[in-house]
Design an enzyme around this catalytic site. Structure first.
Site, PDB file in Angstrom:
ATOM      1  N   CYS A  34      -2.189   7.243   3.996  1.00  0.00           N
ATOM      2  CA  CYS A  34      -0.931   6.662   4.350  1.00  0.00           C
ATOM      3  C   CYS A  34       0.205   7.165   3.928  1.00  0.00           C
ATOM      4  O   CYS A  34       1.253   6.432   4.143  1.00  0.00           O
ATOM      5  CB  CYS A  34      -0.843   4.973   3.616  1.00  0.00           C
ATOM      6  SG  CYS A  34      -1.254   5.213   1.776  1.00  0.00           S
ATOM      7  N   GLN A  38      -6.111  -4.338   3.988  1.00  0.00           N
ATOM      8  CA  GLN A  38      -5.109  -3.958   5.000  1.00  0.00           C
ATOM      9  C   GLN A  38      -4.222  -5.088   5.277  1.00  0.00           C
ATOM     10  O   GLN A  38      -4.586  -6.294   5.631  1.00  0.00           O
ATOM     11  CB  GLN A  38      -5.959  -3.249   6.152  1.00  0.00           C
ATOM     12  CG  GLN A  38      -6.853  -2.369   6.014  1.00  0.00           C
ATOM     13  CD  GLN A  38      -6.021  -0.967   5.562  1.00  0.00           C
ATOM     14  OE1 GLN A  38      -4.763  -0.600   5.975  1.00  0.00           O
ATOM     15  NE2 GLN A  38      -6.331   0.026   4.833  1.00  0.00           N
TER      16      GLN A  38
END
Length: 445
Positions: free
Chosen positions: A398, A261
């Site tokens: 996402c 991430q």
């Protein structure tokens, strides 16, 4: 030569309407939709038309704001401000001109509209928050978000052009812009980036793992093999260096150039959010069989295993061999955890064909966690998941539209979204993460 019309380059004035998916805003000119970046709903702006090939919509670039929104602020990246010529504005911070709270309202609106339009969810509901602070052992905030949403990127990719210039691409182009600063990057990554000098054409990745030392990873372009003609060149693959990332008390190994991430607080925020989602469906049955699809280095498989206990059976599936190797190490503390290499669609097809009756029964009491790439899981994968009849699905997304399309497929098969939580893991950009929990609809057989 690009296909253009006589309207390309024309300068017109527009009144901006609502936000659209992809970091652009909607205006209308003579009945036609025009998509414009770097603006805000309600503003009057002067734009230059850049793409008028389609009859359904045009694209334009903003040149000047004549009537500004109260939510507009000086851009957090001064090189990307409206006062800079559009061709010189670097990309990657397309919401940086909007105050942070309003950015989040716009992102939530995009998500809700996607769930309604593409997911078929009537009157969808969701919440959106920023990242959660990292807590010290005494419970006090140890690391938290900056007030303007800057200083968070621990991973940055810069490009090197044929003349040796280093920087991000200009917005919506492949032209390198030399940047004087990188305000979205952590201070250490920014310092390392601005110190770079001319390199070979290609890409340079900068990575700051938990130890705080920035790795600079050159990825020069390499010619393709024989017989490929003059096709595009591909970045060279660097020798992998293993680094460690920290999430709470747990350490994860990952290649420096591998996926992790980007926001320095994203992994801990996502772990907490997924753990909350698991508690919301009644927790993890340790005797069931749980799946972590597109599992990377095992972040969410570890979350599932922690929720269920040391003997919880959870299988992480990931196509990248190196990531799977790391996942095996990262999950070694749980006797029921396994990491397998495979394309998710093929792995699920094989499981569906070979699972025994006892395995299917355990899968039906388990949770499937999906964390697909930006394009989403897709119909084939979703239908394979549904065929396993899991007790619940936790979907980490996402892209709002990709999530919504997959939600539509789940809904057609009898799974409904019980909760959607959006997370602003990419402040000052249009990107938004969402964690959706789907459960069997009543009456589903």
């Amino acid at each position: 030569m690009a296909d253009t019309t006589a309207d390309d380059g024309r300068i017109i004035e527009l009144e901006i309407g609502d936000v659209a998916h992809g970091g652009v805003f909607v205006a209308r000119h003579e009945g036609r939709v025009v998509f414009v970046p770097d603006v805000l709903p309600g503003e009057r702006v002067v734009v230059r038309l850049t793409d008028t090939r389609k009859s359904s919509f045009w694209r334009a670039e903003a040149l000047e704001v004549t009537d500004a929104s109260p939510h507009r602020r000086p851009h957090v990246w001064r090189q990307a401000d409206i006062g800079v010529a559009p061709e010189l504005r670097p990309g990657g911070a397309d919401f940086g001109h909007i105050d942070l709270a309003h950015q989040r309202r716009l992102k939530l609106r995009v998500l809700l509209e996607a769930l309604e339009r593409f997911g078929g969810v009537a009157s969808p509901t969701a919440t959106l928050t920023g990242v959660l602070p990292q807590l010290a052992p005494d419970g006090s905030p140890q690391d938290e978000e900056t007030p303007d949403g800057t200083g968070w990127r621990t991973r940055v990719s810069l490009h090197v052009d044929a003349d040796g210039r280093i920087g991000p691409f200009a917005a919506r182009s492949h032209r390198v812009i030399e940047a004087a600063d990188l305000p979205l990057a952590t201070p250490a990554v920014e310092r390392a980036a601005v110190a770079l000098r001319a390199g070979e054409p290609g890409r340079i990745d900068l990575v700051e793992p938990a130890d705080g030392r920035v790795r600079v990873i050159p990825r020069p372009e390499q010619p393709r093999g024989r017989g490929r003609g003059r096709g595009p060149r591909r970045p060279a693959t660097p020798a992998p260096e293993v680094v460690f990332e920290q999430v709470g008390a747990r350490r994860f190994q990952v290649d420096a150039g591998g996926f992790w991430q980007v926001h320095r607080l994203a992994a801990s925020t996502l772990t907490t959010t997924v753990a909350d989602a698991l508690r919301g469906i009644g927790g993890i049955d340790p005797d069931a069989w749980h799946l972590d699809l597109y599992g990377g280095v095992g972040l969410f498989a570890a979350t599932i295993a922690e929720a269920g206990g040391p003997s919880t059976r959870v299988t992480s599936v990931e196509a990248d061999v190196r990531a799977t190797e790391h996942a095996g190490e990262n999950l070694a503390g749980w006797v029921g955890a396994r990491a397998e290499t495979g394309r998710v669609d093929r792995w699920l097809a094989r499981l569906g064909a070979e699972a025994s009756a006892a395995e299917r029964e355990r899968l039906s009491r388990g949770v499937v966690l999906l964390d697909p790439p930006r394009a989403g899981a897709g119909r084939e994968v979703v239908e394979s998941v549904v065929s396993l009849d899991p007790a619940a699905v936790v979907y980490v997304a996402c892209d709002p539209v990709a999530l919504a399309r997959d939600v539509a497929t789940f809904r057609a098969a009898g799974y409904e979204p019980a909760e959607v939580r959006a997370l602003d893991l990419f402040p000052n950009s249009h990107h938004v993460e969402a964690v959706a929990t789907l459960t069997r609809a009543r009456g589903r057989v």
